[in-house]
Design an enzyme around this catalytic site. Structure first.
Site, PDB file in Angstrom:
ATOM      1  N   CYS A  93      -9.096   3.247  -0.356  1.00 53.94           N
ATOM      2  CA  CYS A  93     -10.277   3.335  -1.225  1.00 53.94           C
ATOM      3  C   CYS A  93     -11.608   3.239  -0.464  1.00 53.94           C
ATOM      4  O   CYS A  93     -12.006   4.195   0.166  1.00 53.94           O
ATOM      5  CB  CYS A  93     -10.179   2.305  -2.338  1.00 53.94           C
ATOM      6  SG  CYS A  93     -11.220   2.734  -3.767  1.00 53.94           S
ATOM      7  N   GLU A 101      -3.821   2.976  -5.159  1.00 56.71           N
ATOM      8  CA  GLU A 101      -4.190   1.599  -4.769  1.00 56.71           C
ATOM      9  C   GLU A 101      -3.750   0.591  -5.835  1.00 56.71           C
ATOM     10  O   GLU A 101      -3.920   0.848  -7.026  1.00 56.71           O
ATOM     11  CB  GLU A 101      -5.710   1.534  -4.596  1.00 56.71           C
ATOM     12  CG  GLU A 101      -6.249   0.190  -4.097  1.00 56.71           C
ATOM     13  CD  GLU A 101      -7.786   0.187  -4.019  1.00 56.71           C
ATOM     14  OE1 GLU A 101      -8.421   1.095  -4.595  1.00 56.71           O
ATOM     15  OE2 GLU A 101      -8.339  -0.725  -3.373  1.00 56.71           O
ATOM     16  N   LYS A 142      -6.476  -3.283   3.945  1.00 54.93           N
ATOM     17  CA  LYS A 142      -7.797  -2.681   3.732  1.00 54.93           C
ATOM     18  C   LYS A 142      -8.865  -3.360   4.581  1.00 54.93           C
ATOM     19  O   LYS A 142      -9.033  -4.577   4.522  1.00 54.93           O
ATOM     20  CB  LYS A 142      -8.141  -2.787   2.254  1.00 54.93           C
ATOM     21  CG  LYS A 142      -9.377  -2.033   1.796  1.00 54.93           C
ATOM     22  CD  LYS A 142      -9.477  -2.094   0.249  1.00 54.93           C
ATOM     23  CE  LYS A 142     -10.649  -1.329  -0.294  1.00 54.93           C
ATOM     24  NZ  LYS A 142     -10.617  -1.306  -1.785  1.00 54.93           N
TER      25      LYS A 142
END
Lengths: 303, 303
Positions: free
Chosen positions: A165, A44, A117
């Site tokens: 994540c 990330e 995300k």
């Protein structure tokens, strides 16, 4: 159904100098491909220190458009090596619209698309809601691909899903991406220990992180590959964060195929679609889902 | 929010004689309560051998209504001991309507309600779709409680959820039950090894089973308690099944508080609501769910 292909996961520390960070990752990608990787996943926000430890408007300068200098450079490398690359960076989409994104580049250098995300954390030292606009469901101009919140990418080697994540804690994200046909769920990550918590919580946190992601493999019969950074990153006025690595790849039954520790490492594993077929035939969870009974999952809370 | 309470999990082998099986379980419940349990969970279909190894219409004779002799007996025991008991049995609801159910009895002996297994497996030696009508969403006469597919029960000690065996592979079931306020998810289970598979698959199967359930604790910030039977149960014309035990209780961070092996055992652990509060504050997954993006989860497959 495609044949087996090689997965590469890059686990590295990030320096303060962007050019040297890019160079280290390029070298790592070359090594991964030399060792058999065909789809390579970087961690990330791979090209910068984890900058969300404080809220500072200057740091929006770290963002780049997609495509932009870093993604273009990775497109060139992908084309040269004949490997697909997942390139997670801080994306500048417009003034005031910044995302925590992953560009997916195919083996011919084509930009297949961007995953943005969807689940954004906000915790001490991880002030992501300040920096990142969450990914949206309906993206203008994306009609050919349909809704773009969770999505998959057809690389030369196979269909992959990318989640980032904090997404990893949400079974819904893994489920939807797997239902879209992903053979591997990739999780570029930047997770670490607060130094003051490490002694008590370090091991359980890393274990919970591994367990929830292995569970997505098991529930959905897909491969899972997680790429996390390593190294201590200081931040004035704080204790900093010690990123805990432990990148891994597991098979559709949740069995670890490759696992790193807390040092820089490159993991190589094979994704075999026949193994997905075998696993889902023998423990056929997708057959028996009670989709008639799942609408309450759309509530925040019930009761 | 209630205070801490004791969880008891009974892991036993099942004999062919119903009366002796009931007696062993009654003794086990007494022991669990003596050791601090206040909510005791028996294993799936606890009062009979696992009869689904073949399809045989005679075996519908094993079913009982709820309430019926076995549940009434457990109501008496619950009242005597002042403990809540989860009583999973083969339920005869009407001619041709049989369920794999769990009656929940409160500490005063009151029958709080029935959970009926929603996800029904069907695999060699586990021919459950032959025997069990799946639980339904809308149950006639249950208006006071609303939809009854997934549900919780307010015992004297705390609010609990009950799911049964194959349900454990479905993150949706755990999520919905947790959103309804369950502090503990109980999983009465009957899972075992095919003797011919045990050498190759025994360890990964038990590990996948433990991992998916620990992941429900982590994703939802709840306690999870799984009760599985042990012992080899033969079946003419087959190799039989070796039930693998490994019952456990884990906390809202997925940490094992108690775990059994493959022998009969009684597990005791504490459910502390303060620990749920602490865990959800520090890793606040429920805050960031993207319920706007989850409707595709209602599809069987996408793409």
């Amino acid at each position: 159904m495609s044949g087996p292909f090689g997965i590469g996961v890059i686990q590295r520390a990030v320096g303060v100098d962007k050019e040297s960070t890019l160079a280290v990752h390029e070298e790592s990608i070359r090594e991964a491909v030399a060792r058999g990787a065909q789809v390579v996943c970087l961690q990330e926000l791979f090209d910068a220190p984890y900058f969300c430890k404080v809220t500072d408007a200057e740091r929006f300068d770290l963002a780049e458009p997609i495509p932009g200098p870093t993604v273009s450079r990775m497109q060139g490398l992908a084309s040269e090596l004949g490997a697909a690359i997942i390139v997670p960076i801080f994306e500048r989409r417009a003034p005031g619209v910044y995302h925590n994104s992953a560009a997916v580049v195919d083996a011919d250098g084509a930009l297949l698309g961007v995953y943005r995300k969807m689940h954004i954390p906000d915790d001490p030292l991880y002030f992501e809601k300040y920096y990142f606009t969450p990914g949206e469901i309906y993206q203008h101009g994306a009609s050919a691909e349909g809704p773009s919140g969770f999505r998959t990418f057809d690389t030369r080697f196979g269909r992959i899903g990318v989640l980032i994540c904090w997404d990893q804690w949400y079974p819904e994200a893994a489920r939807i991406t797997a239902l879209m046909g992903a053979q591997v769920l990739f999780y570029p990550t930047a997770i670490g220990w607060h130094p003051s918590e490490k002694e008590e919580w370090g091991k359980p946190q890393a274990d919970a992180w591994r367990t929830i992601q292995r569970s997505h493999a098991i529930a959905n019969g897909v491969y899972v590959a997680a790429a996390n950074r390593v190294g201590y990153e200081p931040e004035p006025g704080t204790d900093g964060i010690e990123f805990f690595g432990h990148s891994f790849v597991c098979d559709p039954f949740g069995r670890l195929l490759a696992e790193a520790g807390t040092e820089p490492e490159i993991l190589i594993a094979e994704c075999d679609p026949a193994q997905i077929e075998y696993t889902r035939r023998n423990w056929p969870f997708l057959r028996d889902r009670r989709i008639d009974a799942y609408p309450p999952i759309l509530n925040r809370y019930i009761g």
